[in-house]
Design an enzyme around this catalytic site. Structure first.
Site, PDB file in Angstrom:
ATOM      1  N   ARG A  57       0.805  -1.219   0.000  1.00 51.87           N
ATOM      2  CA  ARG A  57       0.000   0.000   0.000  1.00 51.87           C
ATOM      3  C   ARG A  57       0.839   1.271   0.000  1.00 51.87           C
ATOM      4  NH1 ARG A  57      -2.842  -3.683   2.932  1.00 51.87           N
ATOM      5  NH2 ARG A  57      -2.078  -2.899   4.923  1.00 51.87           N
ATOM      6  N   GLU A  94       3.170  -9.478  14.762  1.00 50.57           N
ATOM      7  CA  GLU A  94       2.433  -9.971  15.931  1.00 50.57           C
ATOM      8  C   GLU A  94       2.590 -11.491  16.061  1.00 50.57           C
ATOM      9  OE1 GLU A  94      -1.162  -7.827  15.556  1.00 50.57           O
ATOM     10  OE2 GLU A  94      -1.783  -8.394  17.586  1.00 50.57           O
TER      11      GLU A  94
HETATM   12  P1  AMP Z   1       3.760  -1.868  11.773  1.00 52.58           P
HETATM   13  O1  AMP Z   1       4.996  -2.588  11.299  1.00 52.58           O
HETATM   14  O2  AMP Z   1       3.151  -2.507  12.974  1.00 52.58           O
HETATM   15  O3  AMP Z   1       3.979  -0.389  11.925  1.00 52.58           O
HETATM   16  O4  AMP Z   1       2.661  -2.088  10.649  1.00 52.58           O
HETATM   17  C1  AMP Z   1       2.702  -1.328   9.498  1.00 52.58           C
HETATM   18  C2  AMP Z   1       2.302  -2.120   8.275  1.00 52.58           C
HETATM   19  O5  AMP Z   1       1.187  -2.947   8.515  1.00 52.58           O
HETATM   20  C3  AMP Z   1       1.927  -1.180   7.164  1.00 52.58           C
HETATM   21  O6  AMP Z   1       2.517  -1.648   5.963  1.00 52.58           O
HETATM   22  C4  AMP Z   1       0.412  -1.221   7.114  1.00 52.58           C
HETATM   23  O7  AMP Z   1      -0.023  -1.322   5.786  1.00 52.58           O
HETATM   24  C5  AMP Z   1       0.012  -2.465   7.895  1.00 52.58           C
HETATM   25  N1  AMP Z   1      -0.950  -2.178   8.974  1.00 52.58           N
HETATM   26  C6  AMP Z   1      -0.726  -2.309  10.303  1.00 52.58           C
HETATM   27  N2  AMP Z   1      -1.807  -2.031  11.017  1.00 52.58           N
HETATM   28  C7  AMP Z   1      -2.769  -1.682  10.130  1.00 52.58           C
HETATM   29  C8  AMP Z   1      -4.141  -1.273  10.257  1.00 52.58           C
HETATM   30  N3  AMP Z   1      -4.750  -1.165  11.440  1.00 52.58           N
HETATM   31  N4  AMP Z   1      -4.820  -0.982   9.117  1.00 52.58           N
HETATM   32  C9  AMP Z   1      -4.220  -1.083   7.920  1.00 52.58           C
HETATM   33  N5  AMP Z   1      -2.941  -1.476   7.738  1.00 52.58           N
HETATM   34  C10 AMP Z   1      -2.220  -1.776   8.827  1.00 52.58           C
END
Ligand code: AMP
Length: 168
Positions: A57, A94
């Site tokens: 995305r 996670e």
């Molecule tokens: P993080 O590594 O936890 O910061 O997660 C970021 C990645 O996961 C990004 O590439 C987002 O596209 C996806 N992501 C994580 N949480 C969400 C959410 N609540 N809604 C949409 N995409 C998410």
């Protein structure tokens, strides 16, 4: 224009307990699309050599943003997708872990790099991309996100200025 009205909350996607921020309504509305891109451009640093978009995305606005800033675009992809020589970085999700890759010639030493993705959640993904950029000698001048989930404190893992268009 209130872009938050074009972000749709999807509970329990892709798994139980996650409130997914769906940006497809924003992408499909021409005014919202244009307003979003222009807002990212306005809030970007003046001098950027490369914009990195994180699969998948981060590709939607990353390429357009690069063009508007007079920069090149570099995709960071999941393991096994990039055809040329790569360097890679594993990071924790996670459940289990994942690996991101970048072409080893994608960034030259000293280049100013903007890292873009749709959502900043825990910051694990952006932190992994940070390591890839630093390994290639790039200087991160900004992280830009459409959405930051502030309560997950992802910003604590990042050590350059962060611009988030929408905060939750
Ligand atoms: P993080 O590594 O936890 O910061 O997660 C970021 C990645 O996961 C990004 O590439 C987002 O596209 C996806 N992501 C994580 N949480 C969400 C959410 N609540 N809604 C949409 N995409 C998410």
């Amino acid at each position: 224009m209130d872009l938050s009205t074009f972000v749709r909350d999807i509970p329990n996607f892709p798994k139980e307990g996650i409130l997914f921020k769906d940006i497809t309504p924003l992408l499909s509305n021409s005014e919202a699309l244009s307003n979003c891109l222009q807002t990212l451009v306005t809030n970007s640093p003046e001098k950027v050599d490369k914009v990195i978009g994180i699969e998948a995305r981060g590709f939607f606005f990353g390429t357009a943003l690069a063009e508007k800033l007079g920069a090149g675009f570099v995709p960071v992809r999941k393991k096994g997708k990039l055809p040329y020589k790569t360097i890679s970085e594993s990071y924790n999700l996670e459940y289990g872990d994942d690996t991101l890759e970048i072409h080893k010639d994608a960034i030259q030493k000293g280049e100013k790099v903007l890292i873009h993705d749709d959502v900043l959640a825990t910051g694990g993904t952006a932190a992994a991309v940070t390591k890839l950029v630093k390994q290639l000698g790039g200087e991160i001048v900004q992280y830009s996100f459409l959405i930051e989930l502030n309560f997950l404190n992802g910003k604590d893992k990042l050590d350059a200025p962060i611009y988030s268009l929408l905060n939750y």
